[in-house]
Design an enzyme around this catalytic site. Structure first.
Site, PDB file in Angstrom:
ATOM      1  N   GLY A  24       0.769  -1.245   0.000  1.00 48.00           N
ATOM      2  CA  GLY A  24       0.000   0.000   0.000  1.00 48.00           C
ATOM      3  C   GLY A  24       0.792   1.282   0.000  1.00 48.00           C
ATOM      4  O   GLY A  24       0.195   2.366  -0.088  1.00 48.00           O
ATOM      5  N   CYS A  73     -13.119   2.309 -28.918  1.00 48.09           N
ATOM      6  CA  CYS A  73     -14.459   2.866 -29.122  1.00 48.09           C
ATOM      7  C   CYS A  73     -15.213   2.991 -27.799  1.00 48.09           C
ATOM      8  O   CYS A  73     -16.179   2.262 -27.553  1.00 48.09           O
ATOM      9  CB  CYS A  73     -15.221   2.002 -30.107  1.00 48.09           C
ATOM     10  SG  CYS A  73     -14.348   1.907 -31.662  1.00 48.09           S
ATOM     11  N   TYR A 108       0.538  -1.924 -12.254  1.00 48.36           N
ATOM     12  CA  TYR A 108      -0.851  -2.055 -12.683  1.00 48.36           C
ATOM     13  C   TYR A 108      -1.074  -1.443 -14.077  1.00 48.36           C
ATOM     14  O   TYR A 108      -2.130  -0.912 -14.376  1.00 48.36           O
ATOM     15  CB  TYR A 108      -1.807  -1.446 -11.645  1.00 48.36           C
ATOM     16  CG  TYR A 108      -1.558  -1.983 -10.249  1.00 48.36           C
ATOM     17  CD1 TYR A 108      -1.875  -3.293  -9.919  1.00 48.36           C
ATOM     18  CD2 TYR A 108      -0.958  -1.192  -9.263  1.00 48.36           C
ATOM     19  CE1 TYR A 108      -1.612  -3.805  -8.651  1.00 48.36           C
ATOM     20  CE2 TYR A 108      -0.688  -1.700  -7.993  1.00 48.36           C
ATOM     21  CZ  TYR A 108      -1.023  -3.006  -7.698  1.00 48.36           C
ATOM     22  OH  TYR A 108      -0.764  -3.507  -6.438  1.00 48.36           O
TER      23      TYR A 108
HETATM   24  N1  LLP Z   1      -1.083  -7.105  -0.620  1.00 46.39           N
HETATM   25  C1  LLP Z   1      -2.371  -7.345  -0.910  1.00 46.39           C
HETATM   26  C2  LLP Z   1      -3.097  -8.359  -0.155  1.00 46.39           C
HETATM   27  C3  LLP Z   1      -3.006  -6.624  -1.935  1.00 46.39           C
HETATM   28  O1  LLP Z   1      -4.280  -6.833  -2.211  1.00 46.39           O
HETATM   29  C4  LLP Z   1      -2.266  -5.639  -2.654  1.00 46.39           C
HETATM   30  C5  LLP Z   1      -2.881  -4.870  -3.741  1.00 46.39           C
HETATM   31  C6  LLP Z   1      -0.925  -5.455  -2.328  1.00 46.39           C
HETATM   32  C7  LLP Z   1      -0.361  -6.183  -1.286  1.00 46.39           C
HETATM   33  C8  LLP Z   1      -0.049  -4.470  -3.041  1.00 46.39           C
HETATM   34  O2  LLP Z   1      -0.506  -3.166  -2.889  1.00 46.39           O
HETATM   35  P1  LLP Z   1       0.418  -1.938  -3.382  1.00 46.39           P
HETATM   36  O3  LLP Z   1       1.679  -1.962  -2.558  1.00 46.39           O
HETATM   37  O4  LLP Z   1       0.688  -2.134  -4.819  1.00 46.39           O
HETATM   38  O5  LLP Z   1      -0.412  -0.724  -3.133  1.00 46.39           O
HETATM   39  N2  LLP Z   1      -4.960  -1.795  -9.707  1.00 46.39           N
HETATM   40  C9  LLP Z   1      -4.961  -0.786  -8.669  1.00 46.39           C
HETATM   41  C10 LLP Z   1      -4.328  -1.263  -7.393  1.00 46.39           C
HETATM   42  C11 LLP Z   1      -4.929  -2.543  -6.856  1.00 46.39           C
HETATM   43  C12 LLP Z   1      -4.262  -3.037  -5.609  1.00 46.39           C
HETATM   44  C13 LLP Z   1      -4.735  -4.396  -5.248  1.00 46.39           C
HETATM   45  N3  LLP Z   1      -4.101  -4.993  -4.117  1.00 46.39           N
HETATM   46  C14 LLP Z   1      -4.312   0.472  -9.207  1.00 46.39           C
HETATM   47  O6  LLP Z   1      -3.878   0.486 -10.350  1.00 46.39           O
HETATM   48  O7  LLP Z   1      -4.250   1.468  -8.513  1.00 46.39           O
END
Ligand code: LLP
Length: 430
Positions: free
Chosen positions: A239, A358, A387
């Site tokens: 996160g 489209c 992503y």
């Molecule tokens: N751990 C778990 C259990 C997760 O669900 C996620 C992300 C992470 C770690 C990694 O989170 P990060 O460090 O990348 O914030 N597609 C979206 C983001 C979806 C995140 C889903 N889970 C975007 O493009 O903003």
């Protein structure tokens, strides 16, 4: 932090000229900086040094084999959400014993595969799933290592679609139910080994406050679980947010320093907030960064096809669409867009940067002041390393873009551009 900068008014990734890459490999094209990924991993790893810790990179952010291999060689573990991601990690040389398996809907085949490969832990998101993992493990004559994902009901203050730690989200087990679930698992599930506790409150957090709040809230419960079941680890999830607006001026050391000051959430601030709280536990601490590791390490290069000056707006129509990068339309994600060749006078104009798909939602930027680019010019959509490619699709029967990994002046094609035959593979007329 990232290693993209203008040198003689030409945008570079490390020592590689991006305009030349676009000319040679075509667009749309994803380009990643290995140095940026390495530096991010090492900075986080160092910040967590006071703890017995493991950085488990969230594969979903960018699952290219070259990136997984880079992280595996640095000693990282992986947070996976499917058998497919585990398969990739193994192909890239990653160690299954450093993998945690998240996700609310693991299938029998996935549980069996992960058990066979000997992953570090299943992070279970419901009691039903725990019982199912117990059943499958029993049938295979194995013991499954498990943790429960706690939903701490803490507001991450991020976009609604990437908030996961509130009670109304589908993720994890409600805070108030967690201890009872552990107790029942310990009593009724002989094929489980209770190994840890996990949480993850959301993505793209730009302040340490929600992290601190969630860790503070969950620690007393972790201590109870530790006392009762002798667990090994506590995973605080991913996160860590990134800065989507960065300086691209040349002089790497200068922008590095200026950006670490203006970054909304530095690794140092994150570590200072959580390490002192976690240290007294004496547990192994896992964290699961995805975006932090790769977000600012990638760009999407796209060529301007046409310009259309309408009565209400000017549109720059480019060859990358929402199928290549869905973040702007799905999450109102803001990505900086710059020309690979900087115009001399620094002028800008107001325009929408739109793709060929489209759909009215097919845009990369709206009402944006950008350089007055014309057909044939190449734009870089910045901070597209997380992503981006992993969420790309073949919508409108568009082949997936190629991916390139840059290391200094060394350029590797780490995924070939799909051909139309690749896109149609496996499809039959009845
Ligand atoms: N751990 C778990 C259990 C997760 O669900 C996620 C992300 C992470 C770690 C990694 O989170 P990060 O460090 O990348 O914030 N597609 C979206 C983001 C979806 C995140 C889903 N889970 C975007 O493009 O903003």
């Amino acid at each position: 932090m990232h290693l993209f900068h203008y040198q003689n008014d030409r945008l570079h990734c490390e020592d590689t000229d991006l305009g030349s890459l676009a000319a040679k490999h075509g667009t749309p094209l994803y380009v990643y900086s290995k140095g940026t990924i390495t530096s991010h991993y090492q900075r986080l790893d160092a910040a967590l040094d006071p703890l017995d810790h493991l950085v488990c990179y969230a594969v979903k952010a960018n699952s290219n084999l070259a990136i997984l291999s880079t992280i595996a060689k640095l000693g990282g573990g992986f947070d996976i959400v499917s058998a497919g991601e585990l398969y990739r990690v193994i192909k890239a040389g990653g160690d299954p014993a450093k993998c945690t398996f998240a996700g609310v809907g693991k299938t029998r085949a996935e549980i069996e595969f992960a058990l066979e490969k000997g992953i570090y832990c299943f992070n279970a998101e419901s009691e039903a799933e725990l019982r199912y993992i117990n059943q499958v493990a029993g049938e295979l004559g194995k013991k499954a290592p498990v943790a429960v994902r706690v939903n701490p009901n803490v507001d991450a203050h991020t976009h609604a679609k990437i908030t996961t730690g509130k009670s109304e989200n589908k993720f994890g087990i409600d805070f108030d139910q967690v201890l009872d679930v552990y107790a029942r698992a310990a009593k009724e599930c002989p094929h489980l080994e209770i190994r840890g506790v996990q949480m993850h409150i959301g993505s793209q957090l730009t302040s340490v406050t929600p992290f601190r709040e969630a860790v503070e809230k969950v620690i007393p419960m972790v201590k109870d679980i530790q006392r009762l079941y002798g667990i090994q680890f506590f995973s605080i999830g991913g996160g860590i947010g990134i800065n989507y607006k960065q300086s691209l001026d040349s002089g790497a050391s200068t922008w590095w320093e200026s950006n670490s000051e203006t970054h909304p959430l530095t690794v140092q601030a994150y570590a200072e907030a959580v390490v002192p709280l976690l240290q007294p536990l004496g547990l192994r601490i896992l964290c699961e960064p995805g975006r932090f590791m790769v977000g600012n390490a990638g760009v999407l290069l796209t060529s301007v096809l046409y310009e259309k000056r309408g009565s209400a707006k000017t549109f720059k129509i480019v060859d990358a669409g929402m199928n290549d990068l869905i973040r702007p339309t799905l999450y109102e994600g803001w990505h900086q867009i710059v020309p690979v060749n900087k115009p001399a006078n620094g002028q800008t104009e107001l325009a929408d940067v739109v793709g060929p798909i489209c759909e009215s939602g097919d845009f990369l930027a709206q009402n944006r002041d950008i350089a007055p680019v014309q057909a044939g010019d190449v734009l870089a959509v910045m901070s597209a390393g997380a992503y981006g490619f992993t969420m790309a699709s073949n919508y409108n029967t568009r082949p997936l873009p190629a991916e390139i990994l840059v290391e200094g002046s060394k350029v590797s094609v780490v995924r070939e551009r799909q051909t139309l035959d690749d896109v149609l593979k496996g499809e039959h007329i009845a």
